[in-house]
Each structure stands twice: as structure tokens, then as C-alpha cells.
Design an enzyme around this catalytic site. Structure first.
Site, PDB file in Angstrom:
ATOM      1  CG  ASN A  20      -6.916   1.766  11.123  1.00 23.09           C
ATOM      2  OD1 ASN A  20      -7.307   1.244  12.240  1.00 23.09           O
ATOM      3  ND2 ASN A  20      -5.845   2.023  11.118  1.00 23.09           N
TER       4      ASN A  20
ATOM      5  N   GLY B 265      -8.827   9.687   9.382  1.00 23.84           N
ATOM      6  CA  GLY B 265      -9.124  10.079  10.687  1.00 23.84           C
ATOM      7  C   GLY B 265     -10.121  11.007  10.977  1.00 23.84           C
TER       8      GLY B 265
ATOM      9  CB  ALA C   3      -8.566   7.869   4.159  1.00 19.00           C
TER      10      ALA C   3
ATOM     11  CE  LYS D 167      -3.352   2.637   2.211  1.00 18.02           C
ATOM     12  NZ  LYS D 167      -3.995   3.134   3.567  1.00 18.02           N
TER      13      LYS D 167
END
Lengths: 265, 383
Positions: free
Chosen positions: A209, A161, A187, A100
Site C-alpha cells: 500500500n 509504512g 507491510a 483481513k
């Protein structure tokens, strides 16, 4: 039996949910979330790999999961050169030809550098890597990377995030319309419905994530994402009905026109 | 009010124009609960929001502020705490910092570790499991100069993925040499941004040069150092002025060096040799308020807290604003091989837990201690 197999870089995956491994409260919770999600591909930041004491690093619980595809990511690399070195080391450590490719020179917003990413991909593809570049949702860049021979493109939904969901929706639609390689949204996803929406649009997979690791109950959230990805994929395959902007007008607006030639009066 | 703040009229200081805490330092005492609520709901917080969160009006909101700070810390750093450890290479110092245990006029035996000793200290630390090390010295001295640091960094970078330096201001060419030797980050705290206080506190030596210190982080970043740590030493001067100036300093560097990382630490003046009494004592409540205000206004900036603070305070702040901590620290030269009385250190350690004990405390809070969060491959230095 799942007949909807996703082929990426020469490997087959029945799960279209990919997971990142950072930000979890402990590696046990990470492993349980992963198992619950059914994910078959996870990314691990090379900067978190501890090659001297692999026994206690975060990969130890991952290596115990049979059939899991462990993909190193180059997060932390600031330019193409560092990313290429990181990819080589990652391949040595994991034995995986996937990488990645993540180059975000600004450590605060973590947005990918399209120029360095392109340059690194140009060097990595001939070395036999299955390159999965993390990119801004730029349709031209996506095609340029496809032309280089990348295995997929991974446009961002929103900054890492940020939990802002599919902020780049319109650009992702354009990427999807023209891409001949898998498009994996990476993301920014916050809610399972964001993942479902990306899948409904025709993305091949999503990578999540923070939304799982930072959830109140990560294991539960992992299941929720897995279900959403399945639902979204199913909806895409079933074909969404056309969206209609308004109801049909009751009085036709074209009645005053003469009928087409040959039509009965 | 739980802590008293000097009225702006009592401040007779001066600042560089671009770092001046005015006008917010003047307005801060007149901000209202409404301003605090606005700051808590701001999409992209700015200087006015920082002022509101630092203000006395924010004190009744401290719990809400803490919860907001925790959410942002988890969002950007996950449920993890990055750990590092300091290594004091030398306590030889030419400086005259009135508040420091290493100041040149304190009668004490002084030494700089020999290269062989550095190696054994590094190995002793490495055995504990750390992957990030902070190397420290006093002010520039012939026994601990740039050549010495270059060798020490070179040694440390063989064992540790991330080597950080907290020493003295240097020239760009010197920083470049250290970056090439493997130094990833430099911490250099201005101590106070207020020139008048700065001049009183730094009695002699090169550290008296306020501007040379202030510009050093820019020189370091220019030279290829990837990350710089800024901070004020809380207690030396009016904390609200310093907080506002510090914020401006961070923003200025973020704009100018867009590929670099700017980090923050929150050292607070503690008792040590010389019995220095801080003129503007900052209690734990105010320190927490300052840290959380910074977390809310600079959500992606890494923020660390050292063992100067007590175990209870550190446990409370871990993951709530703070995402990085030192532990198992010795602040004496050679302290890892040969433990020495803590009072001989640069400051007294309040959290003297060992690594396993501290890691357990973090895990009990639902936080994962992480040691390796960097990769030695990422050390390329632009020419």
C-alpha cells in the site's frame, strides 16, 4: 496464457500482487494505480467505509472494477471482540467472506497483537470467514493459525509504512518452510525488489500500500511492483541456483584419506 | 534570528520533575548546525534531537526541516487530511483564564444548548458530511456538567463515528461514563507546563489546579478513553520550555498507555475578547518550526491545526507536519443553526472558508480530504 493460478479461500487469482487502498491523494489515482497493477484483490479499512453515503466513499470507484475482490480489514480494532464485530459488518457490506484480520492495539507502531489475533481467528473461522491474519513474522503463531483453519497467513516484512523492506526475512523463511497455507508478505515493503525477493523465496503473494500510494508516481510504481512480483514468482518457479559460499578448493583437503573400500587404487 | 527567545536565566518557572525542560532549555541556545544535521539524520529521534530542531541554530535549515516533515507525514498518514468540526455546547464558564473569551468575568450572554438544540446542531453539521465531531464547553458548570455531557455524547455518537471531547478535567469514574456513552477521544491542553505562568494566567476556579489538569489525560486513558490530545497554548509562556515539556508528557503517556493514542494540536493565542496580549508571541515561522520539530521526533503522532490560523498558513502546513484539520467551524454556541458575530466566539476564526472551498484547496495540493477514519464499532470500553 497464465497457468500459474493462485488459489486462496476458494477463489482463483492470476495476479499475486494485492493492494491496500489507503493513503492515496485521491480515489481516482487509487483506482488508476489499481488498474495499472492488475491486482485482483484489494483491502479496504472498515473504518474508512462510509455505509451511509456509499456513493462518495472510497469504495465507489472500486465497485466499478469488474471481478475485483474487495476484502474488508479490521484496522482500528484493538481486541478480538472489536475485530469480530468489524468482520461481521465487513461481510455484510461487501458480501465477501474474506476478512483481513488486523488487530494492532498500539496506534503508533501498528504492530499486530498475536494473542488477540489468534483469539479473533478462532472465533471467525467457524463463522465461515476466510481469515487472512496480519501477524508478526512468528513461525509458531503462523502454524497455530494454520491449525485453526485460516486461509493464509500474512507476516509483516517490517512495520506498516516503515518502508524497511524484508526486515523479518529469516523468520519468513522458516514460516515458508513449514506452511501448508499461502504465505503473503504484508507491510514494510518499499521497493519492487523487496516484493521480488519475497516472491523468489516462495511467498504466494505480497500486499503493498504505502510504497505505491506514497510514491512520486503511484501509477508507475504500481506497474513496477506488478512486474517485480511476476519476475519474482517466475524465478521461484524456475528454481534459483544454489548459493555457494566460496569457490571449490583447488587442492583437495581429503586426498590424504584412504580411498573408500571397493574403489580402484 | 527571526524571533527572539528569552535567555534561560530569565525563566523563573518550575515544572514537575519528570516534565522539566531542563537541561535542554539551557543548552538550546548553544546548539550548532551540526546538532541540527544530526537530528535530521537520526534513525530514532529523541529529546536532544527535538531540542536541536527547535533551536535558533535550526532556523537556517527550515526548508530542509519542512521537506523532512512532509516526507514523514506522507509516510505515516498518506496524501490525506482528516477533517473534523467543533460544536460548542456551552459558553457558561466558571474559569478565570486571563486569555479566554469565555472567562467568567467577561460580560456576555451565556447559555448551554438544550438537548433539542444539540440535536438540530448535530444534524446541521452532519449534512455537511463530517463523521468526526469535537464537543466543547467551558469549565465545569451546573448547566454543563458530566450528566449533560453524557447525554450530548450519546446523541452525537448516534450521528458521528468519532466523538471527541474538549471540556474540563474529570475523575476517572466520570471519564468511564463518557467512554461508555460513546466518547472516543478527549483533548485537554495544559496551556503551559510552567507552574508560575500557569498560576498567573488562571486567576480562579478549578482550572487553577495545575496538577488536577496535568493528570487528567492519564485518568481518561485509565478509564477507557482511547485517545487523548495534548497541547500547549503557544504565546502564553516560553515556547521552547513548553515544547520540551509537552514532548516529555507525550512520551510518558505513550510508555504508560501502550494501547492508547496520544495526539497533538497546536493552538496559538489569538486576539479575542479582553484584548489579551501574549507575553511570548509565537510568529508563524516559529509555530511552523515547532510543528515540524514534533513531526520529525514523533513521526506517527496525529497532529492537528484549527481554524485559528490563516488560510495561507493552513494550506502551507497541510500535509507538511499536519495531518488533521477542522474546517467550517463556528466557535459560538448554536452557531451552525444561527450564525452569530464571530467576535462572540471563544476565539476569532481566521480560516472561515466553507468545506467545499477548503476541500478544493486541499485537492489542489494533492491531498485527499477524508471524513471517516474511524468506526463506531470500535467503542468497546474495558470494565
Amino acid at each position: 496464457m497464465n497457468t500459474d493460478i493462485f488459489s486462496l479461500g476458494g477463489q482463483s487469482f492470476s495476479s499475486r500482487l494485492f493492494l491496500g487502498t489507503g493513503k492515496f491523494a485521491n480515489s481516482d489515482l487509487m483506482a488508476r494505480s489499481l488498474m495499472a497493477s492488475g491486482a485482483q484483490l484489494v483491502t479496504v479499512a472498515l473504518r474508512r467505509f462510509n455505509r451511509e453515503t456509499p456513493a462518495d466513499d472510497l469504495c465507489a470507484p472500486l465497485l466499478k472494477i469488474p471481478g475485483l475482490c474487495l476484502v474488508p480489514n479490521t484496522s482500528g480494532a484493538r481486541n478480538a471482540e472489536e475485530a469480530v464485530q468489524a468482520a461481521l459488518l465487513g461481510r455484510e457490506l461487501t458480501g465477501s467472506s474474506f476478512v483481513k484480520l488486523e488487530i494492532h492495539p498500539n496506534p503508533h507502531h501498528l504492530l499486530p497483537d498475536p494473542i488477540e489475533t489468534y483469539e479473533a481467528a478462532r472465533r471467525l473461522v467457524p463463522l465461515g470467514f476466510q481469515v487472512l491474519p496480519y501477524i508478526p513474522a512468528d513461525p509458531v503463531l503462523a502454524k497455530r493459525l494454520e491449525d485453526l483453519g485460516c486461509a493464509a497467513v500474512m507476516p509483516l516484512g517490517a512495520p506498516i509504512g516503515s518502508g524497511r523492506g524484508l526486515a523479518t526475512l529469516d523468520m519468513i523463511r522458516i514460516i515458508l518452510a513449514d506452511s501448508r497455507i499461502p504465505v503473503i508478505v504484508d507491510a514494510g515493503l518499499r521497493a519492487p525488489s523487496d516484493a521480488a525477493q519475497a516472491m523468489e523465496m516462495g511467498c504466494s503473494a505480497v500486499l503493498v500500500n504505502s510504497a505505491i500510494a506514497a510514491a512520486g508516481e503511484p501509477v508507475e510504481m504500481a506497474v513496477a511492483f506488478a512486474e517485480a512480483v511476476c519476475a519474482g514468482r517466475r524465478a521461484f518457479r524456475a528454481g534459483l541456483m544454489e548459493r555457494s559460499a566460496s569457490a571449490s578448493a583447488t587442492s583437495p583437503l581429503t586426498a590424504f584419506l584412504s580411498p573408500p573400500a571397493g574403489a580402484d587404487a | 534570528m527571526t524571533h527572539s527567545l528569552p535567555a534561560p536565566a530569565a525563566l523563573t518557572n518550575s515544572w514537575p520533575d519528570d516534565l522539566s525542560p531542563l537541561p535542554w532549555r539551557t543548552r538550546i541556545l548553544h546548539l550548532s548546525a551540526r546538532d541540527v544535521e544530526d537530528a535530521l539524520s537520526a534513525e530514532t529521534p529523541n529529546e536532544s534531537h527535538l531540542a536541536a530542531l527547535l533551536s535558533p541554530a535550526a532556523q537556517p535549515f527550515l526548508e530542509t526541516i519542512a521537506q523532512h516533515a512532509q516526507r514523514l507525514t506522507v509516510r505515516h498518514f498518506g496524501r490525506t487530511i482528516a477533517l473534523y468540526i467543533p460544536l460548542y455546547l456551552s459558553d457558561i464558564c466558571s474559569g478565570g483564564c486571563i486569555y479566554c473569551g469565555f472567562a467568567a468575568d467577561r460580560p456576555r450572554p451565556r447559555r448551554a444548548l438544550a438537548l433539542k438544540e444539540i440535536e438540530s446542531e448535530l444534524l446541521a453539521i452532519k449534512t455537511l458530511g463530517f463523521e468526526e465531531i469535537l464537543l466543547l464547553t467551558g469549565e465545569r458548570a451546573p448547566q454543563a456538567d458530566v450528566n449533560y455531557l453524557e447525554t450530548a455524547i450519546h446523541q452525537a455518537s448516534h450521528h458521528f463515528h468519532r466523538v471527541t471531547l474538549e471540556v474540563f478535567p474529570m475523575e476517572k469514574a466520570e471519564y468511564h461514563r463518557l467512554a461508555c456513552a460513546g466518547c472516543t477521544a478527549v483533548s485537554l491542553y495544559q496551556e503551559t507546563y510552567q507552574r508560575t505562568d500557569y498560576a498567573t494566567l488562571h486567576r480562579w476556579g478549578p482550572k487553577r489546579d495545575y496538577d488536577a489538569r496535568l493528570d487528567a489525560p492519564s485518568r481518561a486513558l485509565d478509564a477507557g478513553i482511547r485517545s487523548v490530545g495534548l497541547g500547549a497554548l503557544w504565546g502564553l509562556a516560553d515556547p521552547l520550555s513548553d515544547a520540551l515539556s509537552l514532548y516529555r508528557h507525550v512520551r510518558q503517556l505513550q510508555r504508560r498507555f501502550w494501547k492508547s493514542e496520544i495526539t497533538l494540536a497546536f493552538p496559538r493565542i489569538r486576539p479575542q475578547a479582553g484584548d489579551f496580549q501574549p507575553s511570548f508571541p509565537v510568529d508563524e515561522r516559529l509555530l511552523a518550526q515547532i510543528i515540524w520539530a514534533f513531526r520529525i521526533c514523533l513521526p506517527t503522532v496525529s497532529m492537528s491545526l484549527s481554524t485559528r490560523e490563516s488560510p495561507a498558513f493552513r494550506d502551507g502546513m497541510a500535509g507538511v507536519g499536519i495531518n488533521k484539520m477542522s474546517i467550517a467551524s463556528r466557535t459560538t454556541v448554536g452557531g451552525y443553526q444561527t450564525p452569530q458575530p464571530a467576535a462572540d466566539g471563544q476565539f476569532i476564526i481566521h480560516d472561515d472558508r466553507d468545506l467545499p472551498t477548503f476541500s478544493r484547496a486541499l485537492k489542489n495540493k494533492g491531498l485527499e480530504p477524508i471524513f471517516k477514519n474511524w468506526e463506531s464499532l470500535y467503542r468497546t470500553v474495558p470494565a
